[in-house]
Design a protein around this motif. Structure first.
Motif, short mmCIF file in Angstrom:
data_model
loop_
_atom_site.label_atom_id
_atom_site.label_comp_id
_atom_site.label_asym_id
_atom_site.label_seq_id
_atom_site.Cartn_x
_atom_site.Cartn_y
_atom_site.Cartn_z
N LEU A 37 3.05 -7.78 -7.63
CA LEU A 37 2.26 -8.34 -8.73
C LEU A 37 2.60 -7.68 -10.06
N VAL A 38 2.99 -6.43 -10.02
CA VAL A 38 3.43 -5.76 -11.26
C VAL A 38 4.75 -6.39 -11.74
N LYS A 39 5.66 -6.64 -10.79
CA LYS A 39 6.94 -7.26 -11.18
C LYS A 39 6.73 -8.65 -11.77
N LEU A 40 5.71 -9.35 -11.26
CA LEU A 40 5.43 -10.71 -11.75
C LEU A 40 4.62 -10.71 -13.04
N ASP A 41 4.22 -9.52 -13.50
CA ASP A 41 3.39 -9.40 -14.70
C ASP A 41 1.97 -9.94 -14.47
N VAL A 42 1.56 -10.02 -13.21
CA VAL A 42 0.21 -10.46 -12.90
C VAL A 42 -0.76 -9.28 -13.00
N MET A 43 -0.33 -8.13 -12.49
CA MET A 43 -1.09 -6.90 -12.69
C MET A 43 -0.28 -6.03 -13.64
N THR A 44 -0.98 -5.47 -14.60
CA THR A 44 -0.26 -4.74 -15.65
C THR A 44 -0.86 -3.35 -15.88
N PRO A 45 -0.88 -2.52 -14.83
CA PRO A 45 -1.45 -1.18 -15.02
C PRO A 45 -0.61 -0.35 -15.99
N GLU A 46 -1.30 0.47 -16.76
CA GLU A 46 -0.57 1.37 -17.65
C GLU A 46 -0.21 2.65 -16.92
N ARG A 47 -1.02 2.96 -15.87
CA ARG A 47 -0.78 4.18 -15.11
C ARG A 47 -0.98 3.89 -13.63
N MET A 48 -0.04 4.40 -12.81
CA MET A 48 -0.24 4.29 -11.38
C MET A 48 -0.31 5.68 -10.78
N VAL A 49 -1.23 5.85 -9.86
CA VAL A 49 -1.40 7.14 -9.21
C VAL A 49 -0.95 6.99 -7.76
N ASP A 50 0.11 7.71 -7.40
CA ASP A 50 0.68 7.65 -6.06
C ASP A 50 -0.20 8.48 -5.11
N VAL A 51 -0.83 7.83 -4.16
CA VAL A 51 -1.75 8.53 -3.25
C VAL A 51 -1.15 8.74 -1.86
N THR A 52 0.13 8.53 -1.71
CA THR A 52 0.72 8.57 -0.37
C THR A 52 0.67 9.97 0.27
N HIS A 53 0.46 11.01 -0.53
CA HIS A 53 0.43 12.36 0.04
C HIS A 53 -0.99 12.86 0.36
N LEU A 54 -1.98 12.02 0.17
CA LEU A 54 -3.35 12.46 0.48
C LEU A 54 -3.54 12.59 1.99
N PRO A 55 -4.40 13.52 2.42
CA PRO A 55 -4.59 13.73 3.87
C PRO A 55 -5.54 12.68 4.48
N LEU A 56 -5.11 11.42 4.46
CA LEU A 56 -5.94 10.31 4.94
C LEU A 56 -5.16 9.48 5.94
N LYS A 57 -4.48 10.18 6.88
CA LYS A 57 -3.58 9.46 7.80
C LYS A 57 -4.00 9.58 9.26
N ARG A 58 -5.25 9.98 9.50
CA ARG A 58 -5.68 10.22 10.89
C ARG A 58 -6.58 9.10 11.40
N ILE A 59 -6.54 8.93 12.72
CA ILE A 59 -7.49 8.05 13.41
C ILE A 59 -8.26 8.95 14.36
N GLU A 60 -9.58 9.01 14.20
CA GLU A 60 -10.35 9.93 15.07
C GLU A 60 -11.62 9.27 15.61
N LYS A 61 -11.90 9.56 16.87
CA LYS A 61 -13.11 9.07 17.52
C LYS A 61 -14.27 9.95 17.10
N LEU A 62 -15.36 9.35 16.63
CA LEU A 62 -16.53 10.11 16.24
C LEU A 62 -17.48 10.29 17.43
N ASP A 63 -18.38 11.27 17.31
CA ASP A 63 -19.30 11.56 18.43
C ASP A 63 -20.19 10.37 18.76
N ASP A 64 -20.48 9.53 17.76
CA ASP A 64 -21.36 8.38 18.01
C ASP A 64 -20.60 7.17 18.55
N GLY A 65 -19.31 7.35 18.89
CA GLY A 65 -18.54 6.27 19.51
C GLY A 65 -17.73 5.45 18.53
#
Ligand code: SF4
Length: 332
Positions: A37-65
């Protein structure tokens, strides 16, 4: 394509602090929708924040199931996770029905939730589109609207929500967890995507500076599950109509049911009235057809998409039939 600043962050609080205004700032991870969408000029953010290194890559079972899924878990990782395949088969099937293997290796859980419509007029800045440019009009209303929605539309926008994953999540039940300047909060999955109404540009319940950190799936539901996707070709194509069904039987009758629809609505669509119509009824084709009528009772057809009302009903009947067959197989 316009120039933009790119910043990389390592921690969730850095990511939240980096965002000032959703109209000018954007988080980027897999980038499978955003960068198009940025290439198409549909979305035109002035700043992009790369979040690929955040520690949000786990799948975990919680105690409540419940199952807690990190925002950066890829679509393929989620689809092939052993607990998802075993307890949330309808979600695994929905994920694998979407896009291609290559895209699913990049696309993230949060990115899929944030996916934008594939309405061709939205993606063409030369055309009027209330969603892209509020007040400019809707080219689809009198245009080629074969792929557009028949449920949840307004006279401002009739765009279809494109995600398969989100339809699966509505069926299994889920909660979105966001982190923002005011701390964290939880949003029921069904409330997250907004109907277009008079403000189609407002697509979700996310405030400035908020970042999706997790999606928590409800504890597994009893019963057979199936996701059926009907489309123009067998792979790498968006749904014309889809249905995620979970059916629990008590003898020959339906004890509980969850039904969600894709390809026919402006948001991932829970067919709650149809679920209620099934409860206590024998699991027969006749009753599935009755539930399908209930699910599409409020559908509104436009010039080229009337066929979706019939197709949507057929998707429901077939998904219910196949989910029920799996219930029987499980019980046996
Ligand atoms: Fe834009 Fe929605 Fe109309 Fe498509 S249907 S042109 S997204 S306003």
């Amino acid at each position: 394509m316009r120039q933009f600043e790119l910043e990389s962050v390592e921690k969730v609080d850095q990511a939240v602090a980096s965002q000032r205004d959703q109209r000018r700032d954007a988080f980027v991870a897999g980038g499978t929708t955003l960068l198009d969408l940025v290439k198409l000029d549909v979305m035109t953010p002035e700043r992009m924040v790369d979040v690929t290194h955040l520690p949000l890559k786990r799948i975990e079972k919680l105690d409540d199931g419940r199952l807690k899924v990190g925002a950066l878990v890829t679509n393929n990782e989620l689809a092939h996770h052993e607990l998802v395949k075993r307890d949330y088969a309808v979600l695994s099937e929905a994920l694998l029905a979407g896009a291609s293997t290559g895209l699913r290796n990049l696309a993230t859980t949060a990115g899929n939730v944030m996916q934008r419509t594939r309405c061709p007029y939205y993606r063409d800045p030369a055309m009027p589109c209330n969603r892209r440019e509020p007040g400019s009009g809707c080219a689809a209303l009198d245009g080629i609207n074969r792929n557009h929605a028949v449920l949840g539309t307004s006279n401002r926008c009739i765009a279809t929500h494109p995600s398969d994953m989100c339809v699966g999540m509505v069926a299994v039940g889920a909660t979105i967890v966001v982190e923002g300047p005011q701390g964290s909060r939880e949003i029921p999955f069904e409330d997250y995507h907004l109907l277009p109404g008079d403000t189609p540009e407002k697509e979700h319940d996310l405030k400035d500076g908020e970042l999706i950190t997790h999606v928590i799936l409800d504890a597994p539901r009893a019963g057979g599950q199936h996701y059926l996707k009907l489309r123009d070709r067998a792979s790498y194509e968006f749904a014309l109509a889809s249905c995620a069904a979970i059916v629990e039987l008590d003898g020959d009758s339906v004890a509980s049911a969850r039904l969600a629809l894709g390809g026919v609505a402006t948001k991932p669509w829970r067919a709650e009235a149809a679920e209620k119509a099934l409860i206590g009824q024998p699991a027969t084709r006749e009753n599935f057809e009755r539930a399908a009528e209930v699910a599409l009772a409020d559908a509104v057809a436009y010039s080229h998409n009337g066929y979706k009302i019939t197709l949507g009903k057929q998707a429901i009947v077939r998904a219910l039939r196949d989910a029920t067959a799996r219930t029987t197989a499980t019980a046996a």
